[in-house]
Design a protein around this motif. Structure first.
Motif, mmCIF file in Angstrom:
data_model
loop_
_atom_site.group_PDB
_atom_site.id
_atom_site.type_symbol
_atom_site.label_atom_id
_atom_site.label_comp_id
_atom_site.label_asym_id
_atom_site.label_seq_id
_atom_site.Cartn_x
_atom_site.Cartn_y
_atom_site.Cartn_z
ATOM 1 N N UNK A 1 0.810 -1.216 0.000
ATOM 2 C CA UNK A 1 0.000 0.000 0.000
ATOM 3 C C UNK A 1 0.847 1.272 0.000
ATOM 4 N N UNK A 2 2.142 1.120 0.272
ATOM 5 C CA UNK A 2 2.993 2.298 0.388
ATOM 6 C C UNK A 2 2.840 2.998 1.719
ATOM 7 N N UNK A 3 2.291 2.285 2.715
ATOM 8 C CA UNK A 3 2.149 2.863 4.049
ATOM 9 C C UNK A 3 3.499 2.817 4.767
ATOM 10 N N UNK A 4 3.612 3.597 5.833
ATOM 11 C CA UNK A 4 4.913 3.755 6.479
ATOM 12 C C UNK A 4 4.926 3.230 7.911
ATOM 13 N N UNK A 5 4.032 2.274 8.168
ATOM 14 C CA UNK A 5 3.996 1.657 9.488
ATOM 15 C C UNK A 5 3.967 0.145 9.335
ATOM 16 N N UNK A 6 4.347 -0.539 10.408
ATOM 17 C CA UNK A 6 4.175 -1.981 10.528
ATOM 18 C C UNK A 6 3.146 -2.236 11.624
ATOM 19 N N UNK A 7 2.754 -3.477 11.751
ATOM 20 C CA UNK A 7 1.807 -3.808 12.826
ATOM 21 C C UNK A 7 2.402 -3.457 14.180
ATOM 22 N N UNK A 8 3.681 -3.739 14.373
ATOM 23 C CA UNK A 8 4.335 -3.413 15.648
ATOM 24 C C UNK A 8 4.331 -1.912 15.895
ATOM 25 N N UNK A 9 4.570 -1.135 14.838
ATOM 26 C CA UNK A 9 4.524 0.324 14.974
ATOM 27 C C UNK A 9 3.134 0.777 15.435
ATOM 28 N N UNK A 10 2.112 0.256 14.770
ATOM 29 C CA UNK A 10 0.735 0.660 15.091
ATOM 30 C C UNK A 10 0.390 0.301 16.531
#
Length: 445
Positions: free
Chosen positions: A272-281
């Motif tokens: 998606x080009x997002x800049x987070x991972x699940x851990x980040x969220x």
């Protein structure tokens, strides 16, 4: 000369409509909501996803009938669809007299004058241009709350999103212009100010060299008359310590954040080009809840992104079950031309996307209904939205509910209340996403 406006799409588009209405009224035009008596009709369009595009096309076609046979002498199309398909609209719809791009709405007056003179036109500005907000905007939300668009455009370039091509790069509105408009809105009676942009959390970086949403909030909190200030469209990775601190410190700022995460599978987030991972969220959400324990968190998800597997969909389900968002909405993936995701392999059938959307919403319903039930017995501050006279019931919202997207509080009382009044209400029941209550104490600060 009477003008009717049809504003479609998001609240940011609504602000553009209100800006155009301010220009029109300042030039002597009268606003009407009756298309049969309008001399001029303006459709401010959206085309963010296919459903929005279809609604815009259908609305334009409906308005062309009044251009053909009614009193309407000019039909204008503005907004995102006008930006994206400006020449096609003029070529295929002879009833449309003018098309205005997303940054050209300040040209609404000359566009109407050309149309009334028989000239069809396309009004454009560079996508790097930032229109100046009208100080005395025409508020169409009822007068007790209003949106403040603090920036235009976006630099994120998520692979599914067309917005940067329609709205241009991120441009912050200068702080002094925003404060001036907010002061004018407060003088008009606005009590709740809702900050919007394609992304609010990076406000100021392009103008001042650093994130300064917290400084804007501090300035807005000093405006007399404003009671609530709400922030929407906060990209989770851009949340920063000073922003959290000002939310904790300033009583006018609602403990509410809208964090569009879109997914929770690392693989899908990357595509998606997002800049987070699940851990980040997880870390961001836990930090917010630790520092602001009563914060209400809203998010949005996309179901059925190209290449998304059943296992990756289950990852999202697991994440939602773990995080228990207070508010959550789900869109099915929309294959938008001119976006990288549109040409990705493994595009899903609509049925699969809808099924996954329903599964996510069913899970969220359980969470939301449990949270609503847990509110019974609590006393909350709420703002009155209106009345259902035949039922002797007032409609209100708590700080945890943004207008038109979240739940409502239905108040049973014999007292006379006005839209924009603030009351203390005791919650006596819950009905799915909504709350039921009674007046505990009235105050109209």
């Amino acid at each position: 000369m009477k003008v009717m406006f049809v504003s479609l799409g998001c609240d940011k588009n609504l602000v553009d409509s209100e800006e155009m209405l301010a220009l029109l009224t300042s030039h002597g035009y009268t606003i009407t909501d009756d298309e049969t008596e309008a001399d001029v009709i303006v459709v401010n369009t959206c085309c963010f996803i296919n459903d929005a595009k279809d609604e815009s096309v259908q609305t334009i076609l409906e308005m062309t009938e009044y251009r053909k046979s009614g009193s309407c002498r000019a039909l204008l199309v503005t907004g995102c669809m006008a930006q994206r398909y400006r020449q096609e609209i003029l070529d295929e719809l002879p009833e449309v007299d003018a098309v205005l791009g997303t940054t050209a709405y300040e040209k609404i007056i000359p566009a109407i004058e050309k149309a009334l003179g028989g000239d069809r036109s396309i009004e454009e500005e560079s996508l790097t241009y930032l229109p100046h907000p009208q100080k005395n905007r025409v508020v169409t939300t009822g007068g007790h709350y209003a949106y403040l668009k603090i920036a235009e455009g976006c630099d994120k370039h998520c692979t599914y999103c067309i917005i940067p091509k329609l709205r241009g790069p991120y441009r912050s509105v200068p702080m002094e212009e925003l404060v001036s408009q907010a002061e004018a809105l407060a003088q008009q009676g606005v009590k709740e100010l809702i900050l919007v942009a394609q992304e609010t959390t990076v406000y100021g970086v392009d103008l001042y060299g650093y994130k300064c949403l917290h400084l804007l909030l501090e300035a807005l909190c000093r405006i007399s008359g404003l009671r609530w200030i709400r922030i929407l469209y906060c990209y989770p990775e851009e949340i920063y310590d000073e922003l959290i601190e000002v939310m904790r410190r300033e009583p006018k700022i609602c403990h509410y954040l809208d964090l569009p995460i879109q997914h929770a599978s690392d693989a899908v987030l990357k595509r998606m080009g997002r800049r987070t991972t699940r851990a980040d969220l997880t870390a961001i959400i836990e930090n917010l809840r630790k520092k602001i324990p009563d914060i209400v968190l809203r998010t949005t998800l996309i179901a059925g992104f190209p290449g998304e597997t059943r296992e990756q969909h289950e990852e999202v389900m697991d994440f939602i079950d773990e995080m228990e968002f207070d508010r959550l909405g789900v869109f099915t993936y929309s294959q938008e031309e001119d976006t990288p995701a549109a040409s990705m392999p493994e595009q899903h059938e609509e049925e699969t996307k809808r099924n996954w959307q329903e599964e996510l919403m069913e899970l969220q319903q359980e969470i939301a209904f449990d949270r609503a039930e847990a509110m019974v017995g609590h006393t909350v501050t709420a703002m009155v939205e209106g009345e259902i006279p035949e039922e002797h019931v007032y409609v209100a919202r708590t700080y945890g509910d943004a207008p038109n997207v979240d739940g409502l509080l239905f108040l049973h009382t014999d007292e006379t209340l006005m839209s924009g009044d603030f009351v203390r209400a005791k919650i006596t029941g819950a009905a799915e996403y909504d709350l039921i209550g009674e007046i505990a104490d009235e105050f109209t600060e």
